[in-house]
Design a protein around this motif. Structure first.
Motif: not given
Length: 361
Positions: A184-185, A237, A309, A313
């Motif tokens: 995701v990051l 997360h 995020m 995701n």
């Protein structure tokens, strides 16, 4: 008729011999298993879980099941546990499923997922939903069995050298963050990496990385991250991080039925015990941190960052599901279970906490 009678007598004799000899042999035999763990020797909480499990198994089996544990500083391969257990070098392992995503991408879904299930929800999915069955679908082709191995509960979002005020602050950010959250990051411009636990402090201190997430107050405080990174962010997360026990399938099949059940129960009990221990230590260490280290700034990621995020995701989940039928089956199962369970979580836990907060105003 005579032939039938003789066949019956022979069969009865065989059963009698089996009944006399096999249980006695099984009852006398000691099964010695070797386990490799990802953690260094005497590593708290994570390392306590496999030792607790081994102790329970030995006591319940009256000494017939003995498990010795080699830590990472002995076998020298903290992120090699999957291969060592698969090859039969070790009978068992204790690690985290998402460490193997580079080898078997579908393993990452069984540790935790960003914006996913809480610990009670996840345990419900494992033991009452499809979780265990789907996990074995992933691991069995490699001659492995995987079992829940201890939960940390909701993890903190990490320690940062610099404050995160916008998406721009994620660009080029070097961060130790494994699993799906790392993907995701990366999608948002960061540079995720995975580093073994024993190397984390040095990597952050020397600025090899700019940030890291580890667990939460239960373990972070003793790691000393607060000395070199002033910003401590809340989680998104890893809402329920489940470790794993790996078992070589050949080893499993060699065990008598009663010892398999003892091993299964020991792993389950040790896993839940770890969750309780982790929760307790986090509560205790959070209080310590707030009083002894008041300069630590506890932050929540800005809404702009959290929205990005969550969007990244979901896009990645859709991509994984489109690429792999088993990934889709796992993700659909998790989404369906969470949708059902979250209604009850909101009615029970969230409603209760909101009510208590209202009383305190």
């Amino acid at each position: 008729m005579k032939s039938l009678k003789m066949t019956t007598l022979v069969a009865a004799a065989a059963v009698t011999i089996s009944a006399l000899s096999m249980p006695a042999f099984a009852a006398d035999r000691v099964y010695k298993l070797k386990m490799a763990e990802t953690w260094s020797s005497n590593f708290p909480i994570f390392g306590d879980a496999p030792r607790n499990m081994a102790s329970i198994a030995e006591k319940m089996s009256n000494g017939r099941l003995k498990i010795t544990i080699d830590s990472a500083n002995k076998h020298k391969a903290p992120l090699g546990v999957f291969d060592m257990v698969r090859s039969g070098q070790y009978d068992m392992g204790h690690s985290a499923s998402y460490y193997w995503k580079g080898k078997v991408p579908n393993t990452l879904y069984f540790t935790t997922m960003p914006f996913g299930m809480t610990t009670p929800e996840q345990y419900g999915w494992f033991y009452e939903g499809d979780g265990m069955e789907l996990m074995q679908k992933v691991y069995q082709p490699f001659g492995l069995l995987s079992f829940p191995g201890g939960n940390t509960g909701n993890q903190m979002g990490g320690w940062f050298q610099k404050e995160i005020n916008s998406l721009d602050d994620l660009q080029g950010l070097k961060m130790r963050i494994p699993g799906f959250a790392g993907e995701v990051l990366a999608k948002l411009g960061a540079k995720p990496t995975n580093i073994a636990s024993g190397e984390l402090y040095t990597a952050l201190e020397r600025r090899t990385i700019d940030a890291l997430e580890w667990v939460g107050p239960s373990l972070d405080l003793r790691m000393g991250f607060h000395k070199i990174a002033p910003y401590y962010y809340t989680g998104w997360h890893e809402p329920a991080t489940e470790l794993q026990f790996l078992v070589n399938e050949r080893t499993w099949k060699k065990l008598p039925d009663d010892l398999r059940e003892i091993l299964r129960v020991s792993m389950k009990l040790a896993s839940y015990d770890m969750y309780i221990q982790s929760y307790h230590e986090s509560a205790k260490n959070w209080a310590t941190m707030k009083t002894e280290y008041p300069n630590v700034e506890v932050k929540t990621f800005p809404r702009e960052v959290l929205v990005a995020m969550e969007k990244a995701n979901q896009e990645l989940l859709d991509e994984k599901a489109a690429e792999d039928a088993l990934a889709k089956e796992i993700l659909d199962s998790q989404a369906s279970y969470m949708k059902q369970a979250r209604v009850w979580t909101n009615i029970s836990d969230r409603a209760y906490l909101d009510s208590v907060d209202d009383l305190a105003k």
